[in-house]
Write an enzyme that holds these catalytic residues in place. Structure first.
Site, PDB file in Angstrom:
ATOM      1  CG  ASP A 124     -48.915 -65.728 -11.840  1.00  0.00           C
ATOM      2  OD1 ASP A 124     -47.776 -65.296 -11.643  1.00  0.00           O
ATOM      3  OD2 ASP A 124     -49.524 -65.585 -12.918  1.00  0.00           O
TER       4      ASP A 124
ATOM      5  CG  HIS B 203     -44.998 -61.139 -10.988  1.00  0.00           C
ATOM      6  ND1 HIS B 203     -46.368 -61.042 -10.919  1.00  0.00           N
ATOM      7  CD2 HIS B 203     -44.741 -62.383 -11.481  1.00  0.00           C
ATOM      8  CE1 HIS B 203     -46.917 -62.159 -11.362  1.00  0.00           C
ATOM      9  NE2 HIS B 203     -45.948 -62.998 -11.702  1.00  0.00           N
TER      10      HIS B 203
ATOM     11  CG  HIS C 207     -52.645 -66.016 -16.225  1.00  0.00           C
ATOM     12  ND1 HIS C 207     -52.057 -65.498 -17.362  1.00  0.00           N
ATOM     13  CD2 HIS C 207     -51.751 -65.831 -15.238  1.00  0.00           C
ATOM     14  CE1 HIS C 207     -50.843 -65.037 -17.061  1.00  0.00           C
ATOM     15  NE2 HIS C 207     -50.640 -65.246 -15.783  1.00  0.00           N
TER      16      HIS C 207
ATOM     17  CD  GLU D 147     -45.141 -62.028 -15.180  1.00  0.00           C
ATOM     18  OE1 GLU D 147     -44.822 -62.950 -15.946  1.00  0.00           O
ATOM     19  OE2 GLU D 147     -46.316 -61.880 -14.745  1.00  0.00           O
ATOM     20  CD  GLU D 148     -49.599 -61.851 -14.281  1.00  0.00           C
ATOM     21  OE1 GLU D 148     -49.607 -62.203 -15.480  1.00  0.00           O
ATOM     22  OE2 GLU D 148     -49.559 -62.658 -13.345  1.00  0.00           O
TER      23      GLU D 148
ATOM     24  CG  ASP E 289     -44.173 -66.160 -12.024  1.00  0.00           C
ATOM     25  OD1 ASP E 289     -45.205 -66.719 -11.630  1.00  0.00           O
ATOM     26  OD2 ASP E 289     -44.181 -65.289 -12.913  1.00  0.00           O
TER      27      ASP E 289
ATOM     28  CG  ASP F   2     -47.825 -57.510 -12.027  1.00  0.00           C
ATOM     29  OD1 ASP F   2     -46.855 -58.165 -11.611  1.00  0.00           O
ATOM     30  OD2 ASP F   2     -48.097 -57.394 -13.237  1.00  0.00           O
TER      31      ASP F   2
END
Length: 496
Positions: free
Chosen positions: A158, A125, A468, A190-191, A219, A127
């Site tokens: 990520d 991904h 994150h 995805e997030e 990922d 995003d």
């Protein structure tokens, strides 16, 4: 006297033909791919810098244009390395009543279309999570900065860095003969839950995915500095526990000691969920947990993992368990219950003396293979209703499960995993750690269920990348050597 000249030449020509077939890559070609990757390091880092600079935060509607821009740039690069790309539309997203935005298209790409070669489909991904310098970043989050061998910036680990490593690997191997067909599924949401992706996979099951043999998710992190291959993940049952008392918030001076307080009821119920050692107190929760086998127990002995490092990283004084094996088992293969927060309670600064009228607690159970989310929902609801009845409070209580993501586990002795382990050995000269994810990766389970194909998580993120959090990074070592890992993996797939 040797064989006739024409027989010798036929043998040599046949051998050369065999060696030129990309399915039979020689060690010299393997080395050539790695040398090529080494020579392109600066270009790879510059491309990551350019991609990190795009603030593709999918949670912010004002940055939707940047998410779309990121998808276009990714598409252009795939086209540049010889791929075919479809930008699949997946509908709209409703942010609030009457306010809708088109969802970013999903990239469906293909590189190679030889029916005699296996086809491997990679997922990633583009995003990212929100990031601001004021959040505590030491650097500007959208400006890549290299410090002490680490590449800092939002999305480096990520998942932009991991996807780029894969794309660079495909490009590198392709120059010497790509021995597999590669398909790519790259999304931009995805997030925030991958809205629209599952339906797209279902819709494309008999077209784009019809010839896919294997699925690989790019990922995931390693457990330590040692390369890891992920073969399982826990599920997630997320609950809301609501208690309502008065029709409005009350002042504790005027009403304290005279009413049944919703907060007191809620705290009591939360205290009945888990004991001080982390054991879940809800009857039946552990009944369906798969028993530990001697073979599985052996896996934990050689895993590279330090309890001291875990304590130092988290800042906790004492862990719930005292051995590496016990900690990892309770992180991966046993269920856990965590309380996340309380909505409706006073949480600001100061000393407001309020009695909340309604409070909502949020907690989740990470479940493991064989545990059924529907059964867990019933067990939790029955247990809390019984406990609330025992308390004999006149307040209202309601339990609801808002997420019921299933756990996932794969056959780590299947061909896909053999190819990955062989690739790890060739690149890093060590055996891979076979690991599970303590969190939940719903897309892995859904790919497996919808397509019926083997799924593996082969990431190159570091255990301390903070994907994150503040100061997200990927080490230059993981980024470049991870590119070689994907390149070697592409060459190993046809050999298993």
């Amino acid at each position: 006297m040797g064989p006739p000249f024409h027989i010798t030449m036929l043998f040599i020509l046949s051998l050369l033909s065999l060696l030129s077939d990309p399915v039979f890559l020689t060690p010299i070609q393997n080395d050539a791919v790695f040398h090529y990757i080494n020579d392109q390091q600066n270009e790879y880092i510059q491309r990551l810098k350019n991609w990190v600079a795009i603030e593709s935060d999918s949670s912010d509607p004002s940055k939707r244009d940047q998410v779309n821009q990121m998808m276009e740039i990714t598409k252009d690069y795939i086209l540049n390395i010889g791929g075919e790309v479809e930008m699949a539309k997946i509908g709209e997203q409703e942010y609030s009543p009457g306010v809708k935005l088109p969802l970013p298209p999903v990239i469906l790409a293909q590189i190679g279309n030889d029916k005699d070669k296996p086809t491997v489909c990679f997922y990633g991904h583009m995003d990212v999570q929100p990031a601001k310098k004021d959040d505590g970043w030491k650097t500007e989050p959208y400006t890549l900065q290299e410090t002490n061998g680490n590449l800092f910036g939002r999305g480096t680990s990520d998942d932009k860095g991991q996807v780029l490593a894969l794309l660079h690997a495909v490009e590198s191997v392709k120059k010497f003969g790509l021995p597999v067909n590669v398909k790519l599924v790259i999304e931009g949401m995805e997030e925030v839950g991958s809205q629209g992706l599952e339906k797209l996979v279902e819709d494309k099951k008999d077209t784009f995915f019809s010839d896919v043999d294997y699925i690989v998710v790019t990922d995931t992190p390693w457990l330590s500095t040692k390369p890891g291959i992920t073969y399982g993940a826990r599920g997630n049952c997320y609950f809301m526990l609501e208690v309502e008392g008065a029709k409005r918030d009350l002042h504790s001076g005027g009403f304290g000691g005279t009413v049944y307080e919703a907060m007191s009821d809620l705290i009591y119920l939360l205290g009945q969920l888990v004991d001080v050692k982390g054991k879940i107190l809800i009857p039946g929760v552990y009944d369906d947990v798969v028993p530990l086998t001697e073979q599985e127990k052996e896996l934990y002995k050689n895993l590279e993992f330090s309890l001291d490092d875990m304590q130092a990283d988290t800042g906790v004084k004492q862990l719930l368990h005292d051995t590496k094996a016990k900690i990892l088992m309770h992180r991966w293969r046993y269920p856990s219950l965590s309380i996340h927060g309380i909505e409706g309670a006073f949480s600001g600064s100061g000393t407001k003396t309020v009695i909340p009228a309604k409070v909502i607690a949020k907690f989740s159970i990470r479940q493991v293979p064989n545990m059924n989310p529907s059964l867990i929902e019933k067990q939790v609801t029955d247990y809390l209703e019984n406990k609330f009845s025992e308390r004999n409070s006149p307040n209202k209580m309601k339990v609801s499960m808002v997420i019921g993501a299933q756990p996932w586990i794969a056959d780590m002795n299947g061909p896909l995993y053999v190819a990955a382990r062989n690739a790890v050995t060739k690149v890093f000269n060590t055996d891979a750690d076979m690991i599970r994810a303590g969190g939940t990766i719903p897309i892995a389970k859904r790919f497996e269920e919808i397509l019926g194909k083997p799924v593996m998580l082969l990431g190159i993120g570091g255990s301390d990348d903070a994907p994150h959090g503040q100061n997200e990074k990927i080490s230059k070592y993981n980024y470049i050597e991870g590119t070689k890992l994907y390149a070697s993996f592409l060459q190993e797939i046809p050999l298993v």
